[in-house]
Motif scaffolding. Structure first.
Motif, PDB file in Angstrom:
ATOM      1  N   PRO A   1      35.839  -3.969 -16.179  1.00  0.00           N
ATOM      2  CA  PRO A   1      34.894  -3.043 -15.563  1.00  0.00           C
ATOM      3  C   PRO A   1      35.244  -1.608 -15.948  1.00  0.00           C
ATOM      4  CG  PRO A   1      35.776  -4.582 -13.938  1.00  0.00           C
ATOM      5  CD  PRO A   1      36.556  -4.791 -15.184  1.00  0.00           C
ATOM      6  N   GLY A   2      34.219  -0.788 -16.111  1.00  0.00           N
ATOM      7  CA  GLY A   2      34.454   0.619 -16.429  1.00  0.00           C
ATOM      8  C   GLY A   2      34.346   0.916 -17.912  1.00  0.00           C
ATOM      9  N   VAL A   3      34.533  -0.127 -18.747  1.00  0.00           N
ATOM     10  CA  VAL A   3      34.404   0.080 -20.191  1.00  0.00           C
ATOM     11  C   VAL A   3      32.934   0.054 -20.551  1.00  0.00           C
ATOM     12  CG1 VAL A   3      34.855  -0.904 -22.465  1.00  0.00           C
ATOM     13  CG2 VAL A   3      36.659  -0.872 -20.743  1.00  0.00           C
ATOM     14  N   GLU A   4      32.463   1.125 -21.176  1.00  0.00           N
ATOM     15  CA  GLU A   4      31.030   1.206 -21.449  1.00  0.00           C
ATOM     16  C   GLU A   4      30.711   1.038 -22.928  1.00  0.00           C
ATOM     17  OE1 GLU A   4      29.053   4.466 -19.563  1.00  0.00           O
ATOM     18  OE2 GLU A   4      29.083   3.347 -17.677  1.00  0.00           O
ATOM     19  N   ILE A   5      31.376   0.070 -23.553  1.00  0.00           N
ATOM     20  CA  ILE A   5      31.102  -0.242 -24.948  1.00  0.00           C
ATOM     21  C   ILE A   5      30.219  -1.484 -24.975  1.00  0.00           C
ATOM     22  CG2 ILE A   5      32.133  -0.700 -27.202  1.00  0.00           C
ATOM     23  CD1 ILE A   5      34.719   0.454 -26.209  1.00  0.00           C
ATOM     24  N   PRO A   6      29.208  -1.515 -25.830  1.00  0.00           N
ATOM     25  CA  PRO A   6      28.399  -2.733 -25.923  1.00  0.00           C
ATOM     26  C   PRO A   6      29.283  -3.931 -26.238  1.00  0.00           C
ATOM     27  CG  PRO A   6      27.410  -0.964 -27.202  1.00  0.00           C
ATOM     28  CD  PRO A   6      28.747  -0.465 -26.749  1.00  0.00           C
ATOM     29  N   ALA A   7      28.931  -5.067 -25.680  1.00  0.00           N
ATOM     30  CA  ALA A   7      29.780  -6.250 -25.831  1.00  0.00           C
ATOM     31  C   ALA A   7      28.923  -7.497 -25.952  1.00  0.00           C
ATOM     32  CB  ALA A   7      30.728  -6.386 -24.639  1.00  0.00           C
ATOM     33  N   VAL A   8      29.425  -8.464 -26.676  1.00  0.00           N
ATOM     34  CA  VAL A   8      28.751  -9.750 -26.793  1.00  0.00           C
ATOM     35  C   VAL A   8      29.811 -10.848 -26.763  1.00  0.00           C
ATOM     36  CG1 VAL A   8      28.677  -9.584 -29.333  1.00  0.00           C
ATOM     37  CG2 VAL A   8      27.119 -11.148 -28.147  1.00  0.00           C
ATOM     38  N   PHE A   9      29.524 -11.925 -26.077  1.00  0.00           N
ATOM     39  CA  PHE A   9      30.500 -13.013 -25.975  1.00  0.00           C
ATOM     40  C   PHE A   9      29.798 -14.287 -25.524  1.00  0.00           C
ATOM     41  CE2 PHE A   9      30.765 -12.664 -21.309  1.00  0.00           C
ATOM     42  CZ  PHE A   9      30.375 -11.344 -21.122  1.00  0.00           C
ATOM     43  N   HIS A  10      30.488 -15.423 -25.733  1.00  0.00           N
ATOM     44  CA  HIS A  10      29.971 -16.688 -25.231  1.00  0.00           C
ATOM     45  C   HIS A  10      30.277 -16.797 -23.747  1.00  0.00           C
ATOM     46  CE1 HIS A  10      29.790 -18.050 -29.485  1.00  0.00           C
ATOM     47  NE2 HIS A  10      28.745 -18.718 -29.020  1.00  0.00           N
ATOM     48  N   ASP A  11      29.269 -17.113 -22.976  1.00  0.00           N
ATOM     49  CA  ASP A  11      29.512 -17.389 -21.570  1.00  0.00           C
ATOM     50  C   ASP A  11      29.746 -18.885 -21.454  1.00  0.00           C
ATOM     51  OD1 ASP A  11      29.702 -17.749 -18.932  1.00  0.00           O
ATOM     52  OD2 ASP A  11      27.856 -16.704 -18.401  1.00  0.00           O
ATOM     53  N   SER A  12      31.024 -19.236 -21.365  1.00  0.00           N
ATOM     54  CA  SER A  12      31.392 -20.645 -21.337  1.00  0.00           C
ATOM     55  C   SER A  12      31.772 -21.096 -19.936  1.00  0.00           C
ATOM     56  CB  SER A  12      32.572 -20.885 -22.283  1.00  0.00           C
ATOM     57  OG  SER A  12      33.620 -19.979 -21.983  1.00  0.00           O
ATOM     58  N   ASP A  13      31.750 -20.171 -18.966  1.00  0.00           N
ATOM     59  CA  ASP A  13      32.226 -20.501 -17.618  1.00  0.00           C
ATOM     60  C   ASP A  13      31.519 -21.729 -17.056  1.00  0.00           C
ATOM     61  OD1 ASP A  13      33.469 -18.134 -18.130  1.00  0.00           O
ATOM     62  OD2 ASP A  13      32.672 -17.051 -16.397  1.00  0.00           O
ATOM     63  N   ASP A  14      30.198 -21.730 -17.132  1.00  0.00           N
ATOM     64  CA  ASP A  14      29.441 -22.838 -16.541  1.00  0.00           C
ATOM     65  C   ASP A  14      29.696 -24.154 -17.268  1.00  0.00           C
ATOM     66  OD1 ASP A  14      28.436 -21.241 -14.585  1.00  0.00           O
ATOM     67  OD2 ASP A  14      26.492 -20.905 -15.554  1.00  0.00           O
TER      68      ASP A  14
END
Lengths: 345, 345
Positions: free
Chosen positions: A161-174
């Protein structure tokens, strides 16, 4: 020049008028990365009002000078040989960059000092327009560094939280939860986890999801060992959790390479994988279906990840105002024989 | 200027006096790549005698302007995911380049036209000092292109006769012969080969070594099928050679990824790998010992290959006179259970 002033207007004056930091002014003129578009507008208005334009920023804003994206990787070679992320991500990324005539420059560094130097050098020489930031670590110093350098970047992973850089990742939690819930529904109560390198954000996240599911079902999450994402680490970790008093009937490995090594270790301990000890991994390596038994896994499309990262990065460089963006791709649970049908011991 | 002349001396005059081509003159002043040192000396003498020095060459000769090495790869993503060559080679190469403050720029291209354009662009823009040329193909157009461009390069692979570019590659011929001879000594007479992409030089070479050993022993080399270096290709190829009247009791796969898929296909056909059908692969992927049975293979050290390629390339750029160099690294036969003890059918 038409308005008489006591001294030259500086970026700090613009920052003061807009109510933002000096860095935010620099970033606003450097592509607008990590700023809300309303903030960029406010900074631009303040700069107009004071008649201020920085030379270097003005140079960078119209047509990036380097047309090059930098990717600095701090990874040991033995973590590169079997890991599908790096080559596939690179192929997807580069395909998008080359369509827009951007070059990709890669550097492997061996420690944090060398890593920081490389970021600073490339930024000082203006030899890259933006950075790819992958393999997020605990208290990762690169966010503050990028902020200090006022550099554009895209993060591959979920930044804190607090980092304002664009980000992309796999949401594997579910997907991980789904696979673990399935084991519990089949009667497994002793479910272990062989964790990746604890310094890496995605390794900790997979462990936390595992522990969370077990706790939600009132099960103990004591069967945890660190494999560090390597084959030999996974062998040791597997032997460790098999040796306890109430050993696991199912083990989730944080990547497929460790799962492959772990399945062999389980077999060598005289246990049948998929029958006496169920297993699933993570990544979806091409060899997963050819392991014995075929390896169930949480599959990620790393070519697509690279393509999307490239598009987000270029969109940010080309548009002057882009706020912080988070984008996730779904990971997919692929059930195969190693997942088993329930505890058979 | 002290000697009166009818016209300005050109590179062609230097070439004529030295008895070489115009291109050789350009190359002599561009690092001396692909020229014998005696030829470079002769060209330099001729240039001195005529008082000639080309401007661009003079610029390139002292401290390369780009300090960047270009690597153009024409590979489909599905050939990148499980192939250990690319990430490991890259890690070794980049380690050496970065020590000398050289950057590495990578481009993935999808066809020959795009590939040629990229070579020409990078050369015209002087954005790279030299090229890495890998995945050698049949009648590879890149040698003539590099010659035309007068560009420095290193070849990863064994170039055809007449090509005078420095090259480095694994010499696996003897290891493959040793492994095949061992099978024949154990009584195998039906030995198959699942070949890689026939357009690639190293795929053809592995096939030729296989055929040569069989012929030397008076055995038929009819059990040949193309797998194209992919898992699905290997499945089809394996089914094909298992379906003939006198099927193989042993199969050499041109890479480990195909061997992994092939072992599964053999098992699915009801045959025991290592007992009824012996197998070995090529590459030495990290997962080879974890396959079932553990996969025998011809192992290559791709990190070392990258390091040596980097050193050869930089030595060539820094020295003014380097002749064509061929360097080979040994590949190593690693015997594991899939190799079997002899035909058991």
């Amino acid at each position: 020049m038409s308005t008489p002033r006591r001294r030259r207007v500086t970026a700090q004056d613009v920052a003061d008028l807009a109510g933002v930091s000096r860095n935010a002014v620099s970033r606003a003129f450097n592509g607008g990365y990590r700023l809300r578009s309303s903030t960029v507008d406010r900074i631009m208005e303040a700069a107009d009002q004071l008649g201020w334009r920085p030379n270097t920023a003005a140079r960078a804003i119209k047509g990036s000078p380097a047309h090059t994206i930098g990717f600095i990787l701090r990874r040991e070679p033995d973590l590169l040989g079997a890991d599908p992320f790096f080559p596939l991500f690179l192929a997807g990324l580069e395909r998008v960059l080359s369509e827009q005539a951007y070059a990709l420059t890669i550097r492997f560094v061996s420690d944090e000092t060398e890593e920081e130097l490389c970021y600073r050098d490339w930024r000082a020489e203006r030899s890259v327009d933006a950075f790819i930031v992958a393999d997020l670590r605990d208290a990762d110093p690169r966010f503050a560094l990028l902020d200090e350098l006022g550099a554009s970047a895209i993060v591959i992973g979920d930044p804190p939280p607090g980092v304002e850089i664009p980000a992309v990742f796999h949401d594997s939690d579910d997907s991980i939860r789904h696979a673990l819930d399935g084991w519990i529904a089949r009667g497994h109560i002793r479910i272990g986890h062989v964790m990746g390198d604890p310094a890496l954000e995605h390794a900790r996240r997979r462990r936390d999801i595992w522990a969370g599911v077990l706790e939600r079902h009132g099960l103990r999450s004591d069967l945890l060992a660190v494999g560090g994402f390597t084959e030999s680490g996974a062998e040791d970790a597997t032997r460790e959790i098999l040796a306890v008093d109430e050993p696991p009937t199912a083990v989730f490995y944080a990547n497929d390479v460790m799962a492959a090594a772990g399945m062999r270790t389980i077999a060598e301990a005289g246990l049948r994988v998929g029958e006496q000890v169920a297993v699933f991994g993570f990544d979806g390596i091409p060899l997963a279906p050819y392991l014995s038994p075929p390896l169930a896994t949480i599959a990620c499309d790393y070519v697509e990840l690279g393509e999307i990262a490239g598009r987000m990065l270029l969109a940010g460089l080309e548009a002057e105002t882009v706020g912080p963006v988070r984008r996730t791709l779904p990971a997919r649970f692929v059930q195969r024989a190693s997942y088993g049908i329930g505890p058979q011991r």
